[in-house]
Each structure stands twice: as C-alpha cells, then as structure tokens.
Design an enzyme around this catalytic site. Sequence first.
Site, PDB file in Angstrom:
ATOM      1  NE  ARG A 145      -0.638   1.826   4.007  1.00 56.79           N
ATOM      2  CZ  ARG A 145      -1.159   2.943   3.503  1.00 56.79           C
ATOM      3  NH1 ARG A 145      -2.448   3.135   3.578  1.00 56.79           N
ATOM      4  NH2 ARG A 145      -0.395   3.864   2.938  1.00 56.79           N
TER       5      ARG A 145
ATOM      6  CD  GLU B 289      -4.012  12.213   2.123  1.00 59.65           C
ATOM      7  OE1 GLU B 289      -4.191  13.367   1.749  1.00 59.65           O
ATOM      8  OE2 GLU B 289      -4.890  11.332   2.059  1.00 59.65           O
ATOM      9  CG  ASP B 290      -2.866   6.588   4.496  1.00 65.90           C
ATOM     10  OD1 ASP B 290      -3.671   7.432   4.921  1.00 65.90           O
ATOM     11  OD2 ASP B 290      -3.133   5.813   3.566  1.00 65.90           O
TER      12      ASP B 290
ATOM     13  NE  ARG C 275      -6.150   0.665   8.335  1.00 70.87           N
ATOM     14  CZ  ARG C 275      -5.874   0.747   7.041  1.00 70.87           C
ATOM     15  NH1 ARG C 275      -5.158   1.757   6.593  1.00 70.87           N
ATOM     16  NH2 ARG C 275      -6.318  -0.158   6.210  1.00 70.87           N
TER      17      ARG C 275
ATOM     18  CG  HIS D  38      -8.096   6.703   5.738  1.00 66.60           C
ATOM     19  ND1 HIS D  38      -7.423   6.100   4.699  1.00 66.60           N
ATOM     20  CD2 HIS D  38      -7.445   6.329   6.869  1.00 66.60           C
ATOM     21  CE1 HIS D  38      -6.413   5.389   5.187  1.00 66.60           C
ATOM     22  NE2 HIS D  38      -6.403   5.507   6.490  1.00 66.60           N
TER      23      HIS D  38
ATOM     24  CG  ASP E 133      -2.010  -1.017   1.172  1.00 63.17           C
ATOM     25  OD1 ASP E 133      -2.897  -0.850   0.321  1.00 63.17           O
ATOM     26  OD2 ASP E 133      -1.982  -1.994   1.945  1.00 63.17           O
TER      27      ASP E 133
ATOM     28  CB  CYS F 132      -4.592   8.029   0.128  1.00 62.83           C
ATOM     29  SG  CYS F 132      -5.555   6.996  -0.922  1.00 62.83           S
TER      30      CYS F 132
HETATM   31  N1  GLY Z   1      -5.359  -0.021   0.992  1.00 64.63           N
HETATM   32  C1  GLY Z   1      -5.218   1.236   1.605  1.00 64.63           C
HETATM   33  C2  GLY Z   1      -5.312   1.141   3.063  1.00 64.63           C
HETATM   34  O1  GLY Z   1      -5.964   0.234   3.546  1.00 64.63           O
HETATM   35  O2  GLY Z   1      -4.756   1.904   3.797  1.00 64.63           O
END
Ligand code: GLY
Length: 261
Positions: free
Chosen positions: A88, A68-69, A136, A169, A63, A256
């Site tokens: 991630r 952006e995450d 998240r 998100h 990912d 993202c």
């Molecule tokens: N596939 C993007 C996420 O789950 O963060």
Amino acid sequence: MTKFSHVIIRRPGKSLSNGITSAPELGQPIYERAIEEHYDYEHALEQCGVDVSVLPALEQYPDSCFVEDPAVITRCGAIITNPGADSRNGEKDEIEPAVRRFFDDEHVKHIVSPGTLDGGDVMMVGDHFYVGRSARTNEEGIQILRQFCEILEGWGLEGSEVPLEEVLHLKTGVNYIEDNNMLVSGEFIDKPDFAQYNKIVVPEDEAYGANCIWVNGTVIVAEGYPTVLKAVQDLGYKTLVVDTSEYRKVDGGLSCLSLRF
Ligand code: GLY
C-alpha cells in the site's frame, strides 16, 4: 465546530479481491457488488451536503479505495502519510495530487521513512488527534508519532498516542461522532484515553459496526448492525445506512473509504 465541505473517494478496482485481509474466511470481495456499494456510499455522502471528488480505480493497488490511509486532512492542512503495508505504500504518491487540489505547498506535509503511519490510525476530535500505535503505525513508532505531532503543533493542533493490541487500525474500534459521543468496542471500551467521552459501547457481535462516520450532523452506519444503529438514533442523530459487506472482507469500512474535510 466541525463541518465538512469536501470528501475524496476512490473507486475500487477489480484487484480489490486481492486486498489485504485478516478475515479470509469471509471470502473475496465480489467486484460488481463492491462497485454498487461504493455508489451507495457516494450517494449517502452527497446527502450530507459535501462535495464528493471521485478518483479513478488503481488496479495496481488493491486496497487503494481505502483513501483514508495514505493521507490525513485537518482543518489546517494535509499530511501525506507513509502507509505501513508494503503493498500500500505507493498509494501515498497517488493520493497527493488529489489532495493538492485543495491545499497549497505550505499546507501539505509528509511523514517520512523510516517511520510509517496509516490514516486509519488517526481519529480527529476537534483540534486533538488520537494516533493509534498499531502494526501499521509502529515502525519507529515514537519517531513517527513525534513527526506527526510536530506537524500538528505547527498548525496549532495536537496529537496523542493510543497503543493498540488487537485491531488493525484505531478507527476499526473507536469512532467519534461529535457532541462528545464516541462509539467504542473491544479493547477501547476501558481505555483511559477516552474516559471523558460519552461512550456508546458496541457489543462484540457488532464490533465491525463501531466504524461509523459523522458527516455534518448525519451518522452513516454500516448495514447489519441494529444495536449500533439504534444507539446512534437514540442520541438524536439522523442516520443513513450503507452496506459495506464487500469491503469488510478486506478489513475495510465506512471511515477508510473516504477523506472528509
Ligand atoms: N485491506 C485494508 C488494509 O489492510 O489496509
């Protein structure tokens, strides 16, 4: 007034097909198409007058094109986040060197465990940052939001929390396109947090299209969402349309795929 000079993107790897998804019924992303869409995205950003830094693919992180995450970049400094999905989390160490090309030590802060935060849960409206408390960004939620808001306050910025109930998100369903205009879908349509904005309500069958990005006066809209496109054009914005259908298969979208600052 907001103006972006730089954008960071990362090419998808072949492992994108193993990205986290809540929509397996859409099938796995096709790498060749994802790469084409990524080039189109890069070209659209270039047309908005920003300098685009392109990072190489990271096969070990399926990912990781969703840059952006693992970071939030403000006009005052950068915050390296602590991504909430185990697969991630290591992306934060990969994005940091790219961010440090633009900020010195004093202007790079970190979100630290046990709390987690994904940049996709952070929406900038001028000097205010809305932070979604999501699957998240919820572990030790109060603590992490306090950490995040304390960093912002140290820079003269501010943050507030928006609890999420349905979407991955915050910016999956609400996006600010400047000039007091905000695209809202689903659970965000009636949230009191956003009552003061001119809300463009996105119909349920185009909910994915709510994830648009404003870049220096142009709004980039995902291909295939005609109601959203017309609503944005009716507000007087110049628009560019980019196909993100391969990224949609793994819960990814226009916002993202880049860090804009
Ligand atoms: N596939 C993007 C996420 O789950 O963060």
